[in-house]
Motif scaffolding. Structure first.
Motif, short mmCIF file in Angstrom:
data_model
loop_
_atom_site.label_atom_id
_atom_site.label_comp_id
_atom_site.label_asym_id
_atom_site.label_seq_id
_atom_site.Cartn_x
_atom_site.Cartn_y
_atom_site.Cartn_z
N LEU A 62 4.79 9.89 15.91
CA LEU A 62 3.66 8.72 16.06
C LEU A 62 2.65 7.84 16.09
N ASN A 63 2.81 6.65 16.76
CA ASN A 63 2.39 5.10 15.68
C ASN A 63 0.76 5.86 15.84
N PRO A 64 0.13 4.96 14.64
CA PRO A 64 -0.85 5.25 14.26
C PRO A 64 -2.07 5.98 14.78
N THR A 81 -7.23 4.47 7.33
CA THR A 81 -7.53 4.23 6.09
C THR A 81 -6.49 3.44 5.48
N GLY A 82 -5.38 2.82 6.30
CA GLY A 82 -4.59 1.68 6.35
C GLY A 82 -3.76 1.61 7.63
N VAL A 88 -2.88 7.29 8.51
CA VAL A 88 -4.16 7.75 9.13
C VAL A 88 -4.55 8.79 8.16
N THR A 89 -6.79 8.93 7.81
CA THR A 89 -7.26 10.51 7.51
C THR A 89 -7.45 10.92 8.62
N THR A 101 2.57 7.54 9.99
CA THR A 101 3.95 7.25 10.31
C THR A 101 5.38 7.24 9.96
N LEU A 102 6.39 7.59 10.39
CA LEU A 102 6.91 7.19 10.09
C LEU A 102 8.01 5.30 9.97
N ARG A 103 8.82 5.31 8.73
CA ARG A 103 8.02 3.46 8.78
C ARG A 103 9.35 3.36 7.76
N ARG A 104 9.44 2.22 8.21
CA ARG A 104 10.97 1.29 7.15
C ARG A 104 10.62 -0.24 6.59
N ASP A 105 10.72 -0.37 5.25
CA ASP A 105 10.63 -1.73 5.21
C ASP A 105 10.99 -2.71 5.74
#
Length: 433
Positions: A62-64, A81-82, A88-89, A101-105
């Motif tokens: 899920l997106n933040p 938080t970021g 998210v906290t 959220t799952l991510r890639r650089d």
């Protein structure tokens, strides 16, 4: 965003931290409507090792903003938080859950990166630092292991995910994290590829902030055997880039052994260990503290710990009859915690290069025990008592107080207020004995 699948690698029975009411509430909110959420990072790593879990991190496709919305709908306090990086906290009472959220650089800039959110669990795992940190654990206990982290955990082997050099180039702090994880988790020789990459990129360490280097250093020093990792860093030309003063590895190993045995209540203390391993005087300790951006309190304590105390030396060198008298004098001047720290460091110096199990421990244990049971004492008289005896307010008051304090101290702090007043009167009238 539809999540990509990973094949299960193992199954564990859900543990209390996974089924605690706060954890279940957060997972229930995140999985509303069939979404997926999995535990990741240290909580999974430590669970698989049978260690206590400290912090709970959760990954989701899920997106933040969706995360914030779902947590809000469940009446769970959510802190962005970021959020630009997908973090998210969630806060329930005293419990904090970091949800990312799952991510890639897309592009990296040292410790910063431009990321894109993804639904691919393996793609997210590929951007993590070590294989043991790329494990996912579903709430039902299903374990996912895209890079062989479980086998590395079992073997006690710290490996970077993918190319070690690339992982460090993305974030130089990972170089220090490798040695910290080596100290805490590795059971054998360091991974050759990782070590080569660390050696090659060590000159980049000064680009990191002192705060981050200091934090990683202290966390490494919390390991059961930090000396081995620090020795390795020194041998590979890495330690000299940020802590060249660290040379007393035998002394550090002795101190860690004493702490591991719980000698007279000694526990693992990273700052005391830092004082133990560095070879520095007071100004040198200040330089270390400034370089690592320690707080003023940490800086002051480090300075106190590296400076040899004549009071402690007197107590260590005293015979059985005089040891406790010397200990009480040292405790009066140094305070309980500083005294116990300095005794422990002196003991470690005495043991360096020897087997602690076979050493004479009675004297040092007695000193540490004296520190444990010490009840602080105060000089029974004060400046107003000097003034009451006819001395005008000024430097002479302090001189008389210092004289009476020395007299009281020489008598092992035994004279009470009445006796001290009588001696003070004799002192002022010139009849002191």
């Amino acid at each position: 965003m539809k999540p990509a699948r990973l094949k299960p690698a193992d199954k564990v029975n859900p543990l209390p931290w996974m089924t605690a009411p706060a954890t279940r509430a957060v997972i229930a909110a995140l999985t509303t409507g069939g979404a997926e959420a999995r535990f990741v990072g240290g909580c999974v790593r430590d669970t698989m090792l049978g260690r206590a879990v400290k912090d709970i991190d959760i990954a989701t496709h899920l997106n933040p903003h969706e995360v914030m919305k779902l947590l809000g709908a469940a009446e769970i306090h959510a802190i962005p938080t970021g959020i630009e990086h997908g973090t998210v906290t969630a806060v329930i009472g005293k419990e904090h859950f970091e949800i990312t959220t799952l991510r890639r650089d897309v592009e990296t800039f040292g410790r910063r990166a431009r990321v894109a959110f993804t639904g691919d669990w393996a793609e997210d795992a590929a951007r993590r630092d070590f294989t043991m940190n790329a494990l996912f654990l579903a709430p039902d206990g299903t374990l996912y292991d895209p890079f062989g982290g479980l086998e590395d955990l079992k073997r006690g082997r710290v490996r970077f995910v993918g190319d070690a050099r690339q992982r460090i180039v993305e974030d130089v702090l990972r170089l220090l994290r490798f040695f910290r994880f080596f100290a805490h988790y590795d059971k054998g020789a360091p991974d050759a590829d990782a070590l080569a990459a660390c050696r090659e990129l060590a000159a980049e360490l000064p680009s990191l902030s002192g705060e981050r280097i200091g934090a990683e250093t202290l966390r490494l020093l919390e390991a059961p055997d930090p000396a081995t990792a620090l020795e390795l860093m020194a041998a590979e030309g890495i330690l000299g880039h940020f802590l060249p003063e660290a040379r007393a590895f035998g002394r550090l190993r002795a101190l860690a052994a004493l702490e591991a045995r719980g000698m007279s209540g000694l526990t693992n203390d990273a700052l005391r260990r830092l004082a133990c391993v560095i070879e520095a005087d007071g100004p040198g300790a200040d330089q270390v503290a400034d370089r690592l951006r320690f707080s003023n309190a940490e800086k002051g304590r480090l300075r106190d710990l590296v400076v040899t105390s004549d009071y402690v030396e007197s107590a260590v060198d005293a015979d059985d009859e005089g040891r406790m008298v010397a200990a009480r004098r040292a405790l009066y001047h140094l305070g309980r915690e500083n005294f116990r720290d300095l005794v422990a460091l002196r003991w470690a110096s005495d043991l360096a290069g020897r087997d602690p199990a076979g050493a004479d421990t009675a004297g040092f244990e007695a000193l540490l025990d004296a520190g444990t049971h010490w009840v602080a004492v105060l000089l029974p008289v004060a400046g107003k008592d000097v003034v009451a005896l006819g001395i005008e307010v000024g430097p002479e008051v302090g001189e008389h107080l210092r004289t009476i304090e020395a007299w009281w101290e020489d008598r092992d702090f035994a004279p009470d207020r009445q006796a001290c007043l009588a001696q003070l009167k004799r002192l002022i009238t010139g009849k002191a004995g």
